[in-house]
Design an enzyme around this catalytic site. Structure first.
Site, PDB file in Angstrom:
ATOM      1  N   HIS A  44      35.494  39.307  31.916  1.00  0.00           N
ATOM      2  CA  HIS A  44      37.117  39.583  32.020  1.00  0.00           C
ATOM      3  C   HIS A  44      37.467  39.027  30.996  1.00  0.00           C
ATOM      4  CE1 HIS A  44      41.037  40.059  34.463  1.00  0.00           C
ATOM      5  NE2 HIS A  44      41.069  40.296  33.094  1.00  0.00           N
ATOM      6  N   GLU A  76      36.097  43.920  33.093  1.00  0.00           N
ATOM      7  CA  GLU A  76      37.373  43.890  33.707  1.00  0.00           C
ATOM      8  C   GLU A  76      38.588  43.524  32.892  1.00  0.00           C
ATOM      9  OE1 GLU A  76      37.046  40.878  36.833  1.00  0.00           O
ATOM     10  OE2 GLU A  76      35.673  41.809  38.030  1.00  0.00           O
ATOM     11  N   HIS A 200      35.892  38.435  44.753  1.00  0.00           N
ATOM     12  CA  HIS A 200      36.821  37.448  44.520  1.00  0.00           C
ATOM     13  C   HIS A 200      36.459  36.601  45.676  1.00  0.00           C
ATOM     14  CE1 HIS A 200      39.978  36.189  42.049  1.00  0.00           C
ATOM     15  NE2 HIS A 200      40.380  35.323  43.122  1.00  0.00           N
TER      16      HIS A 200
END
Length: 250
Positions: A44, A76, A200
């Site tokens: 990310h 991401e 997550h």
């Protein structure tokens, strides 16, 4: 259907960036993860490059192409023009779009599909021209109408935001309703042809119930918990433990 593991390398990069030194090596630990059973690598990249640096992206792309051609690269991020340009430059197999502000410490909610319908339609159309699969970060709240919008804007998959589920590590009485809401969200997505990922705060402990409730879960992307375990067990054994928690025979 076997749930696959994509190892998020952001925490490794953040540790590296504490010093102006090349270790721990994002490339090296990514290689160990793929050698040990991971099916892909996730990053990310944020505008301030506080963990993954833009210069890491072609290195990871080359690692996968040269040594692990069956693995996938998942990027991401919030779809700014800069982010989309990064995606064009390294052609990831999957792009996971998240709605968070670039200044956030980490992603903490899914898209408001009703409000961002037009925006997402345009962005996804641009990404589809690259031939990449597109996944959208989604709240696991059982909102079937929101999931249907994710399908109409062109997504291939949703990624269930499992932060509230992971947050139950010290409150087991809260797990049941949250897990069921995640399951209902996945059921709604699968019923209309969307694939389902999750990510997550997933751990070796909470993965098996999630996979049991969502047996067609395609992929989990895990970084923080996996990196924490790697400090204790080493990266190779940690990846194997997470793969087993996904139901893989490894």
């Amino acid at each position: 259907m076997q749930t696959t593991l994509s190892v998020n390398l952001n925490a490794v990069a953040m540790l590296r960036n504490r010093r102006d030194l090349p270790w721990p090596s994002v490339e090296g630990l990514g290689r160990i993860a793929l050698q040990s059973g991971a099916s892909g690598l996730t990053v990310h990249p944020r505008p301030d490059q506080r963990h993954i640096r833009f210069s890491d992206l072609p290195i990871i792309r080359n690692l996968i192409d040269d040594e692990f051609p069956n693995a996938e690269f998942n990027i991401e991020g919030y779809p700014t023009e800069e982010f989309l340009d990064l995606c064009v430059g390294v052609a990831p197999e999957q792009v996971t779009l998240v709605p968070d502000d670039p200044s956030q410490a980490t992603s903490d909610h899914g898209w408001d599909f009703r409000k961002r319908r037009d925006f997402l339609t345009d962005v996804i159309a641009r990404l589809k021209k690259m031939g990449t699969r597109v996944s959208l970060f989604a709240d696991g709240d059982g909102d079937a109408e929101a999931v249907a919008i994710a399908k109409t804007v062109g997504a291939d998959r949703i990624e269930l935001y499992t932060g509230p589920y992971g947050g139950c590590y010290d409150a087991p009485e809260r797990v049941g309703p949250i897990l069921e809401a995640l399951g209902k969200t996945a059921d709604a997505a699968l019923a209309i042809g969307l694939g389902v990922n999750a990510g997550h705060d997933l751990t070796v402990a909470n993965l098996p119930p999630l996979v049991m409730r969502i047996p067609k879960l395609a992929e989990v992307s895990i970084g923080h918990g996996l990196t924490a375990d790697a400090l204790e067990f080493g990266m190779a054994e940690t990846v194997r433990r997470f793969c087993r928690a996904c139901g893989q025979k490894i």
